[in-house]
Motif scaffolding. Structure first.
Motif, short mmCIF file in Angstrom:
data_model
loop_
_atom_site.label_atom_id
_atom_site.label_comp_id
_atom_site.label_asym_id
_atom_site.label_seq_id
_atom_site.Cartn_x
_atom_site.Cartn_y
_atom_site.Cartn_z
N LEU A 123 -10.12 29.51 -48.67
CA LEU A 123 -10.33 28.85 -47.39
C LEU A 123 -10.93 27.47 -47.60
O LEU A 123 -11.60 27.21 -48.61
CB LEU A 123 -11.21 29.70 -46.48
CG LEU A 123 -12.64 30.04 -46.93
CD1 LEU A 123 -13.63 28.95 -46.50
CD2 LEU A 123 -13.07 31.38 -46.37
N ILE A 124 -10.68 26.60 -46.64
CA ILE A 124 -11.23 25.25 -46.64
C ILE A 124 -12.17 25.12 -45.46
O ILE A 124 -11.81 25.42 -44.32
CB ILE A 124 -10.11 24.19 -46.55
CG1 ILE A 124 -9.24 24.23 -47.81
CG2 ILE A 124 -10.70 22.80 -46.35
CD1 ILE A 124 -8.05 23.28 -47.75
N GLY A 157 -1.63 26.34 -50.56
CA GLY A 157 -1.69 27.80 -50.52
C GLY A 157 -2.95 28.36 -49.91
O GLY A 157 -3.28 29.54 -50.10
N THR A 158 -3.68 27.56 -49.15
CA THR A 158 -4.90 28.03 -48.48
C THR A 158 -4.53 28.90 -47.28
O THR A 158 -3.53 28.63 -46.59
CB THR A 158 -5.75 26.82 -48.02
OG1 THR A 158 -6.24 26.14 -49.17
CG2 THR A 158 -6.91 27.24 -47.15
N GLN A 159 -5.31 29.95 -47.03
CA GLN A 159 -5.02 30.83 -45.89
C GLN A 159 -5.81 30.48 -44.62
O GLN A 159 -5.46 30.92 -43.53
CB GLN A 159 -5.31 32.29 -46.26
CG GLN A 159 -4.29 32.93 -47.18
CD GLN A 159 -4.53 32.55 -48.63
OE1 GLN A 159 -5.66 32.44 -49.09
NE2 GLN A 159 -3.45 32.34 -49.36
N LEU A 160 -6.88 29.71 -44.76
CA LEU A 160 -7.69 29.36 -43.59
C LEU A 160 -8.26 27.96 -43.76
O LEU A 160 -8.81 27.62 -44.81
CB LEU A 160 -8.86 30.35 -43.42
CG LEU A 160 -9.99 29.94 -42.46
CD1 LEU A 160 -9.49 29.74 -41.04
CD2 LEU A 160 -11.13 30.97 -42.49
N TRP A 188 -3.71 19.38 -42.64
CA TRP A 188 -4.09 20.80 -42.72
C TRP A 188 -2.84 21.68 -42.84
O TRP A 188 -2.84 22.64 -43.61
CB TRP A 188 -4.87 21.19 -41.47
CG TRP A 188 -6.25 20.60 -41.40
CD1 TRP A 188 -6.92 19.96 -42.41
CD2 TRP A 188 -7.13 20.59 -40.27
NE1 TRP A 188 -8.16 19.55 -41.96
CE2 TRP A 188 -8.31 19.92 -40.66
CE3 TRP A 188 -7.02 21.06 -38.97
CZ2 TRP A 188 -9.39 19.73 -39.80
CZ3 TRP A 188 -8.08 20.88 -38.10
CH2 TRP A 188 -9.26 20.23 -38.51
N GLU A 189 -1.81 21.34 -42.10
CA GLU A 189 -0.59 22.14 -42.14
C GLU A 189 0.01 22.15 -43.54
O GLU A 189 0.48 23.18 -44.03
CB GLU A 189 0.41 21.59 -41.12
CG GLU A 189 1.59 22.50 -40.80
CD GLU A 189 2.77 22.27 -41.72
OE1 GLU A 189 3.67 23.12 -41.76
OE2 GLU A 189 2.78 21.23 -42.43
N ARG A 190 -0.04 21.01 -44.23
CA ARG A 190 0.51 20.94 -45.58
C ARG A 190 -0.32 21.75 -46.57
O ARG A 190 0.20 22.27 -47.56
CB ARG A 190 0.58 19.48 -46.04
CG ARG A 190 1.64 18.66 -45.32
CD ARG A 190 1.86 17.33 -46.00
NE ARG A 190 0.66 16.48 -46.00
CZ ARG A 190 0.37 15.62 -45.03
NH1 ARG A 190 1.16 15.50 -43.97
NH2 ARG A 190 -0.72 14.87 -45.11
N ALA A 191 -1.63 21.86 -46.32
CA ALA A 191 -2.50 22.60 -47.24
C ALA A 191 -2.40 24.11 -47.05
O ALA A 191 -2.72 24.87 -47.97
CB ALA A 191 -3.95 22.15 -47.05
#
Length: 307
Positions: free
Chosen positions: A57-58, A124-127, A147-150
């Motif tokens: 997550l970020i 490949g982040t999920q949140l 954010w969408e790209r991450a």
């Protein structure tokens, strides 16, 4: 923070130079603002409706967002990546996220990583979690796209920010006195939802609540507002205000007091979450899709109904 064209400043009603000055000052505070901590707590309660358990997550503007501990409690095994807008806040976040030697969390999750806002984000982040910061961003659509790209397919973003009903009493008072606006423009939650869709997110859910704060005195009110940031409107009064003007402001703020003599102000807080949709492939067009996204689309097709 780079300064956008003047036309963008007028449309957004936000001065990035003033935002940077506020961030430098807030980085010296003992802790994140109380309102940020309270909204983070309320936002964390909404995580229960999301079944996905993020492996990574970020946490955007982590230190001022005051959600690091809440996220660690909600997802103890997740790899946490904090993103900070200034070197000073990055240092504060690095210190805050450093687990003490006696913490059991050292052994249940990877060590947190702290990045600068301009650094490349891991994929490949999920949140993506962003508490109480979007109202300080000049170009939210560009940030949503980043954010969408991450995010991985089916990953989600969850955020909160101040809405247009924030400090309406203060804006009315300034208008009555003929003073320049005391706040920048705040974005309506429906517009934020449209921005999410345009950035490639699916199923955005937006809602809002109003939190009314009271103070024992007008001076305490001003001190609290200063702890939240500053007036970052490009239309704010230029130069420094005099002590005489501040004394008049304190007198005028007494009109905000209720029957109990305590001045009060409303803060509209908008909440939003949305999922990253799988990219759509259309025949006859050249399309670039990552391997992870392709696997997600294949899994989705296999999970669909069989004719």
């Amino acid at each position: 923070m780079s300064e956008p064209p003047a036309s963008d400043l007028t449309a957004r009603g936000l001065d990035p130079v003033a935002v940077d000055a506020a961030l430098r000052r807030l980085a010296r505070a003992d802790e994140a603002p109380w309102l940020h901590r309270e909204v983070a707590r309320r936002m964390a309660e909404r995580l229960a409706i999301i079944r996905l358990q993020p492996a990574q997550l970020i946490d955007w503007w982590s230190w001022l967002g005051a959600g690091a501990e809440l996220l660690a409690d909600a997802y103890p095994a997740a790899r946490r990546i904090a993103v900070e807008p200034t070197p000073a806040l990055r240092s504060r976040s690095e210190s805050a996220l450093r687990a003490p030697w006696w913490s059991t969390r050292r052994w249940t999750s990877p060590a947190p990583i702290v990045l600068g806002e301009g650094d490349e984000l891991p994929r490949g982040t999920q949140l993506v979690w962003a508490n109480m910061m979007l109202h300080a961003v000049v170009d939210p659509p560009a940030l949503f796209a980043r954010w969408e790209r991450a995010l991985a397919v089916d990953g989600f973003v969850m955020f909160s920010c101040l809405g247009p009903g924030t400090l309406r009493e203060l804006r009315a008072l300034y208008g009555r006195l003929g003073w320049p606006m005391p706040t920048p423009n705040f974005i309506d939650m429906h517009d934020l939802g449209d921005m999410l869709v345009q950035a490639g997110f699916a199923d955005p859910v937006m809602d809002q609540e109003t939190i009314t704060l009271q103070w024992p005195s007008t001076q305490a009110l001003l001190d609290e507002l200063r702890s939240l940031g500053c007036n970052a409107s490009p239309l704010r009064a230029g130069g420094l205000r005099t002590p005489r003007w501040q004394r008049r402001l304190l007198r005028e703020l007494e009109s905000l007091a209720g029957a109990d003599g305590r001045p009060a102000l409303a803060f509209e807080v908008a909440y939003g979450h949305a999922f990253r949709a799988a990219p759509r492939l259309r025949g006859g067009e050249e399309t670039t899709v990552s391997l992870d996204d392709m696997r997600a689309m294949v899994r989705g097709r296999r999970a669909g109904p069989v004719s």
